[in-house]
Design a protein around this motif. Structure first.
Motif, mmCIF file in Angstrom:
data_model
loop_
_atom_site.group_PDB
_atom_site.id
_atom_site.type_symbol
_atom_site.label_atom_id
_atom_site.label_comp_id
_atom_site.label_asym_id
_atom_site.label_seq_id
_atom_site.Cartn_x
_atom_site.Cartn_y
_atom_site.Cartn_z
ATOM 1 N N PRO A 81 0.831 -1.208 0.000
ATOM 2 C CA PRO A 81 0.000 0.000 0.000
ATOM 3 C C PRO A 81 0.867 1.260 0.000
ATOM 4 O O PRO A 81 1.904 1.313 0.669
ATOM 5 C CB PRO A 81 -0.783 -0.110 1.308
ATOM 6 C CG PRO A 81 -0.716 -1.534 1.709
ATOM 7 C CD PRO A 81 0.596 -2.031 1.194
ATOM 8 N N GLU A 82 0.443 2.270 -0.732
ATOM 9 C CA GLU A 82 1.209 3.509 -0.778
ATOM 10 C C GLU A 82 1.266 4.188 0.584
ATOM 11 O O GLU A 82 2.188 4.958 0.858
ATOM 12 C CB GLU A 82 0.602 4.454 -1.819
ATOM 13 C CG GLU A 82 0.748 3.975 -3.255
ATOM 14 C CD GLU A 82 0.204 4.973 -4.248
ATOM 15 O OE1 GLU A 82 -0.330 6.012 -3.800
ATOM 16 O OE2 GLU A 82 0.316 4.723 -5.464
ATOM 17 N N PHE A 83 0.273 3.902 1.443
ATOM 18 C CA PHE A 83 0.245 4.590 2.735
ATOM 19 C C PHE A 83 1.171 3.959 3.765
ATOM 20 O O PHE A 83 1.357 4.532 4.847
ATOM 21 C CB PHE A 83 -1.190 4.636 3.287
ATOM 22 C CG PHE A 83 -1.886 3.307 3.374
ATOM 23 C CD1 PHE A 83 -1.618 2.425 4.400
ATOM 24 C CD2 PHE A 83 -2.817 2.950 2.417
ATOM 25 C CE1 PHE A 83 -2.260 1.200 4.474
ATOM 26 C CE2 PHE A 83 -3.479 1.738 2.484
ATOM 27 C CZ PHE A 83 -3.199 0.856 3.519
ATOM 28 N N LEU A 84 1.757 2.793 3.491
ATOM 29 C CA LEU A 84 2.688 2.180 4.434
ATOM 30 C C LEU A 84 4.102 2.679 4.178
ATOM 31 O O LEU A 84 4.570 2.700 3.036
ATOM 32 C CB LEU A 84 2.665 0.657 4.310
ATOM 33 C CG LEU A 84 1.446 -0.099 4.844
ATOM 34 C CD1 LEU A 84 1.671 -1.602 4.675
ATOM 35 C CD2 LEU A 84 1.146 0.243 6.292
ATOM 36 N N VAL A 85 4.798 3.067 5.255
ATOM 37 C CA VAL A 85 6.202 3.457 5.153
ATOM 38 C C VAL A 85 6.996 2.678 6.188
ATOM 39 O O VAL A 85 6.429 2.140 7.147
ATOM 40 C CB VAL A 85 6.393 4.971 5.375
ATOM 41 C CG1 VAL A 85 5.682 5.767 4.287
ATOM 42 C CG2 VAL A 85 5.910 5.404 6.758
ATOM 43 N N ASP A 86 8.302 2.612 6.004
ATOM 44 C CA ASP A 86 9.148 1.913 6.965
ATOM 45 C C ASP A 86 9.921 2.919 7.811
ATOM 46 O O ASP A 86 9.833 4.138 7.622
ATOM 47 C CB ASP A 86 10.079 0.921 6.274
ATOM 48 C CG ASP A 86 11.020 1.577 5.272
ATOM 49 O OD1 ASP A 86 11.222 2.807 5.332
ATOM 50 O OD2 ASP A 86 11.569 0.850 4.422
#
Length: 304
Positions: free
Chosen positions: A21-26
């Motif tokens: 998903p584009e809304f997940l970041v690390d």
């Protein structure tokens, strides 16, 4: 397997294996952007005191999941807050219309999902919202926490009226699913299976599920050790029994796991997903609405 071992294993897997998903970041993304102008980091922990005792990501503002994310004057408490109340809360957190908002938790993104859904419900620019995949585990692998609470400058965000296509009340659930058996509507129970069957009756007067509900446990889409979303193929398999052309009414007990289901389904391409405002904490505590126990959506009385 320890949490650190599990986290290290994720580094060895190809990036394409994990959900995209584009809304997940690390954590690397957040560490790179944490000093950006306009960035607002929000922490919502299962045990809120740990914001101060265990610590939080530097600069993160505390979200108190019940007080800040529910309707404090309603019964049950976790009905959606009003536009005015949630707008005031966001402003207290320092959120503006052009802020980039990053939300994280220590609960497999279920708590962060509630914040995400409320922002979506009230028309915030969702291209500016991110969730830290892996939450506190992801961050603390190589980064420090702090205990000093920031004092953000009040924000000026302006929300829109609630989008009626994002939620339903109990009357719609009773009419469309329990009474008329509308074939175009799927009722999804996102709670743990023991709650669905009625084996676990905690937190409500009644135990079981709403007649006609299908049980898909949203937390099964997140790895319990790393707290990271499972692969897209796993998520798609979880929801494979639900056609994408159906309208989905989702519920859980207190509004968090259904928020996670909402994010998972929207990511998979389901267009019409609506959350039951109040969920099982409303239905299961009315003492009058019908309840089914067991593994099947319908019992003998409702199967007729």
């Amino acid at each position: 397997m320890t949490r650190i071992t599990s986290w290290l294993m994720t580094l060895l897997l190809p990036a394409a294996v994990w959900a995209t998903p584009e809304f997940l970041v690390d954590a690397d993304w957040l560490a790179e952007h944490i000093e950006d102008d306009g960035l607002v980091v929000l922490e919502v922990r299962y045990h809120p005191h740990r914001y101060f005792t265990v610590g939080h990501i530097p600069g993160a503002v505390q979200v108190q999941r019940f007080r800040d994310l529910g309707d404090n004057g309603a019964s049950p408490l976790m009905r959606f807050p009003s536009r005015e109340a949630f707008q005031a809360t966001l402003r207290r957190w320092g959120v503006n219309d052009d802020s980039t908002v990053v939300v994280y938790d220590d609960s497999a993104t279920a708590l962060a999902s509630r914040v995400y859904f409320l922002l979506d419900l009230y028309g915030f620019d969702m291209s500016r919202v991110r969730i830290l995949d892996g939450g506190t585990i992801e961050w603390t692998a190589f980064n420090e926490l702090e205990v000093e609470a920031p004092t953000p400058e009040p924000g000026t965000v302006t929300l829109k009226e609630a989008d009626a296509a994002h939620f339903v009340e109990w009357t719609a659930v009773y009419d469309d699913v329990v009474s008329r058996r509308d074939p175009n509507v799927v009722l999804l129970d996102a709670r743990p299976h023991a709650m669905y069957t009625g084996e676990d009756g905690s937190h409500a007067v009644a135990a079981g599920h709403i007649p006609g509900a299908t049980n898909i446990v949203s937390l099964d889409g997140v790895d319990g050790q790393s707290q990271k979303w499972k692969p897209d193929a796993t998520l798609a398999d979880m929801y494979s029994a639900i056609p994408k052309d159906r309208t989905i009414y989702a519920y859980c007990h207190d509004g968090f796991r259904m928020g996670l289901a909402y994010l998972q389904l929207k990511h998979l391409g389901y267009e019409d997903v609506r959350l039951y405002n109040g969920g099982w904490s409303h239905w299961g505590n009315t003492q009058t609405l019908p309840v089914v126990k067991g593994d099947a959506p319908l019992d003998e009385a409702f199967a007729l």
